[in-house]
Design an enzyme around this catalytic site. Structure first.
Site, PDB file in Angstrom:
ATOM      1  N   VAL A  41     -10.500   3.271  19.960  1.00 52.39           N
ATOM      2  CA  VAL A  41     -10.524   2.274  21.037  1.00 52.39           C
ATOM      3  C   VAL A  41      -9.419   1.230  20.854  1.00 52.39           C
ATOM      4  O   VAL A  41      -9.581   0.067  21.212  1.00 52.39           O
ATOM      5  CB  VAL A  41     -11.902   1.590  21.115  1.00 52.39           C
ATOM      6  N   HIS A  88      21.103  26.194  31.575  1.00 55.16           N
ATOM      7  CA  HIS A  88      20.135  27.188  32.029  1.00 55.16           C
ATOM      8  C   HIS A  88      20.097  28.353  31.037  1.00 55.16           C
ATOM      9  O   HIS A  88      21.149  28.791  30.568  1.00 55.16           O
ATOM     10  CB  HIS A  88      20.540  27.720  33.411  1.00 55.16           C
ATOM     11  N   CYS A  91       2.524   4.584  10.044  1.00 53.22           N
ATOM     12  CA  CYS A  91       3.170   5.646  10.813  1.00 53.22           C
ATOM     13  C   CYS A  91       3.490   6.860   9.955  1.00 53.22           C
ATOM     14  O   CYS A  91       3.158   7.987  10.300  1.00 53.22           O
ATOM     15  CB  CYS A  91       4.444   5.122  11.469  1.00 53.22           C
ATOM     16  N   GLU A 116       0.794  -1.224   0.000  1.00 58.00           N
ATOM     17  CA  GLU A 116       0.000   0.000   0.000  1.00 58.00           C
ATOM     18  C   GLU A 116       0.830   1.281   0.000  1.00 58.00           C
ATOM     19  O   GLU A 116       0.746   2.077  -0.922  1.00 58.00           O
ATOM     20  CB  GLU A 116      -0.911  -0.017   1.239  1.00 58.00           C
ATOM     21  N   LYS A 122       1.237  14.680  13.570  1.00 57.13           N
ATOM     22  CA  LYS A 122       2.064  15.738  14.169  1.00 57.13           C
ATOM     23  C   LYS A 122       2.024  16.998  13.305  1.00 57.13           C
ATOM     24  O   LYS A 122       2.131  18.123  13.819  1.00 57.13           O
ATOM     25  CB  LYS A 122       3.501  15.270  14.362  1.00 57.13           C
ATOM     26  N   GLY A 162      -6.887   8.959  20.601  1.00 55.57           N
ATOM     27  CA  GLY A 162      -8.085   9.715  20.918  1.00 55.57           C
ATOM     28  C   GLY A 162      -7.779  11.086  21.480  1.00 55.57           C
ATOM     29  O   GLY A 162      -8.383  12.087  21.080  1.00 55.57           O
ATOM     30  N   ASP A 177       3.860  -3.828  15.663  1.00 63.57           N
ATOM     31  CA  ASP A 177       2.496  -3.934  16.186  1.00 63.57           C
ATOM     32  C   ASP A 177       1.921  -5.336  16.050  1.00 63.57           C
ATOM     33  O   ASP A 177       1.180  -5.799  16.915  1.00 63.57           O
ATOM     34  CB  ASP A 177       1.575  -2.945  15.462  1.00 63.57           C
ATOM     35  N   GLU A 222      -4.988  12.885  21.178  1.00 62.08           N
ATOM     36  CA  GLU A 222      -4.353  13.769  20.205  1.00 62.08           C
ATOM     37  C   GLU A 222      -5.379  14.396  19.273  1.00 62.08           C
ATOM     38  O   GLU A 222      -5.324  15.607  18.985  1.00 62.08           O
ATOM     39  CB  GLU A 222      -3.292  13.011  19.412  1.00 62.08           C
ATOM     40  N   ALA A 256       5.960   2.954  17.226  1.00 61.09           N
ATOM     41  CA  ALA A 256       6.895   2.894  16.106  1.00 61.09           C
ATOM     42  C   ALA A 256       8.324   2.658  16.565  1.00 61.09           C
ATOM     43  O   ALA A 256       9.060   1.861  15.978  1.00 61.09           O
ATOM     44  CB  ALA A 256       6.813   4.183  15.286  1.00 61.09           C
TER      45      ALA A 256
END
Length: 480
Positions: free
Chosen positions: A285, A459, A43, A37, A52, A200, A326, A202, A334
């Protein structure tokens, strides 16, 4: 070795698949990757990266709306939903092309189609059996086509897809998965998000920032249930201030579709019901592994809860067949897939490698505010028998966070009281997804509180909150 014979064939070109292919080629193996595909997998094309890009648009829009807070002026603020989506899809396209370039650079062959395991050491590649979400991505110029291929080592990296609940099946119109949520033709006025995991939350954060009325329904008593409850509560409070509504200890028991709207019946654990009407519903879900049509049953490869069963080096119960990412089970991230694949192929090459330390895999959620964590929560550490020291430091005590206008945040660290071992770190606030790796490295090096206390942090940076949290665990915080 014939043209269709390889040392290693990887099924799937997502983060796990393509990274493993590159490492395989580096190790001197003749390597091929099968893709049906999109180069780069979910991802790069429909998950980590394009979401993102959407969230970045939301961040910029949010900052424009608050320009006055920074002494700036921005008038006629608005957005073009189609342009926001177009930018996101452009980023995905760039990633897709980049993976193809990396395959060519590393001399990894691409076999275009859908693979089935026919016997150990052999696959058959045919036209995809399922309809792609969108028209199939352009086939790279130099690829191999359908046919039978052989390899001593076959690595399954087919990823996962959205979980579908009976009676709440997505229809690409009223009920969305993350696929549809990423490419809205226009912004809905109202939205119900089912599930408060990373996906969900995000999308809830993105759509809320873009002006949508968002309600999140979660079965557990806290949002982002895998996170430390203190961090989840902090994030929830900030999101509620932004306008997101939460219904916890509840589920969507029914959805009735109307003219351009849905009515979701929300049922709480005590049996109470309420109806919420909205333009759209996002089903978030969880995901399930893509184990179908691979020929796993034919070869007797064991699966459990929709994922392939593997050992610490990604080996299945059938010699020569491996699974990563996965499809090999949680955590479904990922970066876990990438590292899992590298360990797998290096073990195949005979290198001295160690199993992945799953308790040191960081998790990141890119909502507003961001959430990041690694290791044990305070409660899980106690449940595991540790006597703990816990440190906390709020962003309000950090000069850089105040200067950025991001004073709402918290860093929490959990130590073994007896040894000083860092057991876990949990963060909520601006850019914490970029900070968490500092704690990940510390855990990997078996750093104790002493080394962290004597590390000089620059700093002014938000990273100073990390050190202050460690100091607080030992009663030595300096800036609060």
């Amino acid at each position: 070795m014939s043209g269709n014979a390889y040392d290693v064939i990887i099924i799937g070109s997502g983060p796990g698949g393509y990274v493993t292919a590159i490492r395989s080629a580096q190790l001197g193996f003749k390597t091929a990757v099968v893709e049906r595909e999109h180069m780069g997998g979910i991802c790069s094309n429909w998950g980590c990266i394009p979401t993102k890009a959407l969230l970045r648009s939301a961040d910029v829009y949010h900052n424009m709306q608050h320009a006055k807070d920074f002494g700036l002026s921005a008038e006629t603020i608005g957005f073009d939903a189609q342009a926001v989506v177009k930018r996101s899809r452009g980023v995905a396209g760039q990633m897709n092309g980049g993976v193809g370039y990396l395959m060519k650079k590393n001399k990894v062959d691409i076999i275009w189609g859908e693979a089935t395991l026919t016997k150990p050491g052999e696959i058959k590649v045919e036209a995809p059996k399922r309809k792609a979400y969108e028209p199939q991505a352009p086939v790279p110029k130099t690829v191999k086509g359908h046919g039978t291929y052989s390899a001593k080592h076959i690595i399954v990296a087919t990823g996962a897809r959205p979980r579908v609940l009976p009676g709440l099946e997505p229809d690409k119109d009223s009920i969305w998965t993350y696929f549809e949520a990423m490419v809205p033709a226009e912004m809905p006025k109202s939205l119900v998000v089912m599930g408060s995991g990373a996906i969900g939350i995000e999308f809830a954060s993105f759509y809320n920032t873009m002006g949508v009325d968002v309600t999140v329904v979660e079965m557990m008593s806290t949002i982002m249930p895998v996170e430390d409850p203190e961090i989840s509560a902090h994030a929830k409070k900030q999101m509620e201030k932004q306008g997101i509504k939460f219904v916890l200890d509840a589920k969507v028991s029914k959805v009735v579709k109307g003219a351009g709207q849905i009515t979701a019946t929300i049922e709480t654990k005590d049996g109470k019901k309420q109806d919420i009407t909205a333009d759209k519903l996002i089903s978030a879900v969880g995901v399930v592994g893509n184990v179908e049509n691979l020929g796993l049953e034919t070869l007797g490869i064991k699966t459990e809860r929709g994922c392939i069963v593997t050992d610490d080096f990604s080996r299945t119960n059938v010699p020569g067949i491996y699974a990563i990412g996965d499809v090999a089970g949680p955590p479904m991230l990922a970066h876990k897939a990438e590292h899992e694949g590298v360990i797998c192929i290096e073990k195949i090459a005979g290198e001295d490698v160690h199993p992945m330390k799953r308790d040191q895999i960081p998790g990141c959620t890119y909502c507003n505010p961001q959430v990041a964590s690694v290791g044990l929560t305070e409660q899980r550490a106690k449940d595991a028998g540790y006597e703990v020291r816990v440190g906390r430091f709020p962003f309000m005590g950090n000069g850089k966070a105040i200067a950025l206008g991001e004073p709402e945040g918290l860093v929490k660290t959990v130590f073994d009281k007896k040894t000083g071992q860092l057991l876990g770190a949990h963060m909520v606030g601006a850019e914490v997804t970029e900070l968490i790796q500092g704690f990940v490295i510390s855990m990997g090096l078996e750093t104790t509180e002493e080394e962290l206390m004597h590390t000089v942090f620059p700093h002014p940076t938000i990273s100073e909150t990390m050190k202050e949290s460690v100091l607080d665990a030992y009663g030595r915080a300096l800036n609060i």
